[in-house]
Design an enzyme around this catalytic site. Structure first.
Site, PDB file in Angstrom:
ATOM      1  N   ASP A   5      48.636  43.358  41.183  1.00 30.17           N
ATOM      2  CA  ASP A   5      49.326  44.651  41.080  1.00 30.17           C
ATOM      3  C   ASP A   5      48.588  45.499  40.036  1.00 30.17           C
ATOM      4  OD1 ASP A   5      50.156  43.712  38.610  1.00 30.17           O
ATOM      5  OD2 ASP A   5      52.301  43.909  39.001  1.00 30.17           O
ATOM      6  N   CYS A  62      49.467  39.427  38.077  1.00 28.27           N
ATOM      7  CA  CYS A  62      50.344  40.543  37.685  1.00 28.27           C
ATOM      8  C   CYS A  62      50.468  40.471  36.162  1.00 28.27           C
ATOM      9  CB  CYS A  62      51.696  40.491  38.408  1.00 28.27           C
ATOM     10  SG  CYS A  62      52.735  39.068  38.044  1.00 28.27           S
ATOM     11  N   THR A  64      52.707  39.138  34.087  1.00 29.82           N
ATOM     12  CA  THR A  64      53.036  37.809  33.577  1.00 29.82           C
ATOM     13  C   THR A  64      52.612  36.688  34.514  1.00 29.82           C
ATOM     14  OG1 THR A  64      55.169  37.930  34.680  1.00 29.82           O
ATOM     15  CG2 THR A  64      55.103  38.647  32.368  1.00 29.82           C
ATOM     16  N   HIS A  95      47.936  17.167  40.352  1.00 31.60           N
ATOM     17  CA  HIS A  95      49.226  16.554  40.682  1.00 31.60           C
ATOM     18  C   HIS A  95      50.014  17.326  41.747  1.00 31.60           C
ATOM     19  CE1 HIS A  95      49.714  13.930  36.798  1.00 31.60           C
ATOM     20  NE2 HIS A  95      48.543  13.773  37.392  1.00 31.60           N
ATOM     21  N   ASN A  96      49.878  18.638  41.759  1.00 32.88           N
ATOM     22  CA  ASN A  96      50.723  19.438  42.656  1.00 32.88           C
ATOM     23  C   ASN A  96      49.968  20.013  43.843  1.00 32.88           C
ATOM     24  OD1 ASN A  96      51.639  20.422  39.496  1.00 32.88           O
ATOM     25  ND2 ASN A  96      53.104  19.316  40.749  1.00 32.88           N
ATOM     26  N   HIS A 130      51.253  11.403  44.226  1.00 31.65           N
ATOM     27  CA  HIS A 130      51.456  12.856  44.188  1.00 31.65           C
ATOM     28  C   HIS A 130      51.578  13.431  45.597  1.00 31.65           C
ATOM     29  CE1 HIS A 130      50.733  12.520  39.980  1.00 31.65           C
ATOM     30  NE2 HIS A 130      49.534  12.006  40.189  1.00 31.65           N
TER      31      HIS A 130
HETATM   32  C1  RB5 Z   1      54.737  45.263  36.109  1.00 34.78           C
HETATM   33  O1  RB5 Z   1      55.128  46.050  35.023  1.00 34.78           O
HETATM   34  C2  RB5 Z   1      55.206  43.816  35.889  1.00 34.78           C
HETATM   35  O2  RB5 Z   1      56.581  43.747  36.006  1.00 34.78           O
HETATM   36  C3  RB5 Z   1      54.525  42.895  36.862  1.00 34.78           C
HETATM   37  O3  RB5 Z   1      53.145  43.020  36.731  1.00 34.78           O
HETATM   38  C4  RB5 Z   1      54.797  41.405  36.706  1.00 34.78           C
HETATM   39  O4  RB5 Z   1      54.629  41.009  35.390  1.00 34.78           O
HETATM   40  C5  RB5 Z   1      56.032  40.896  37.312  1.00 34.78           C
HETATM   41  O5  RB5 Z   1      56.318  39.704  37.308  1.00 34.78           O
END
Ligand code: RB5
Length: 142
Positions: A5, A62, A64, A95-96, A130
């Protein structure tokens, strides 16, 4: 296949250069600028390709990595792992048998992100016990 994103756009561009230099073949589904977009649109593109066998591995970025991994894991056969450290990246494969790596661009810097991608690509699934556990993931609750 790789997708991001707006929050992950810059890191995606940075990671693609060393991947290209290594001769890794990838398809970039966007996004292609820092303009605000919705991460599920890109997570679904990559996860669908992995789910249908059109891509062996996916990379989703993204802010996080959380939204990307939650979305991708809704599709059958997808095992998306959010890895913001090297140990988790290694275990996610060993493992996964994770087939999608999710990264948080606001959590890790470029150097660590690159090392995580490398570790994820180089680590093989250990199978054995696994494999039994992974099969149970697809079998549902009993
Ligand atoms: C965008 O601001 C943020 O929410 C997105 O990149 C992500 O971290 C969502 O999980």
């Amino acid at each position: 296949m790789i997708g991001a994103d707006h929050a992950g756009f810059e890191l995606k561009e940075l990671l693609l250069k060393p991947l290209s230099a290594q001769g890794v073949r990838w398809k970039d589904v966007g996004t292609f600028s820092s303009e605000s977009v919705d991460y599920p649109d890109f997570a679904f593109k990559v996860a669908q390709a992995v789910s249908k066998g059109r891509a062996t591995f996916g990379l989703l970025i993204c802010g996080t990595g959380i939204g990307m991994s939650i979305t991708a894991n809704r599709l059958s056969g997808v095992r998306a792992a959010l890895c913001n450290d090297l140990y988790t990246a290694r275990m996610a494969r060993a493992h996964n048998n994770a087939n999608i790596l999710a990264l948080g661009s606001r959590v890790v810097g470029f150097g660590l992100a690159q090392a995580i991608v490398q570790t994820f690509m180089e680590t093989t699934f250990e199978k054995g016990r696994h494999l039994r556990r992974i099969k149970k993931m697809d079998g549902g609750c009993s």
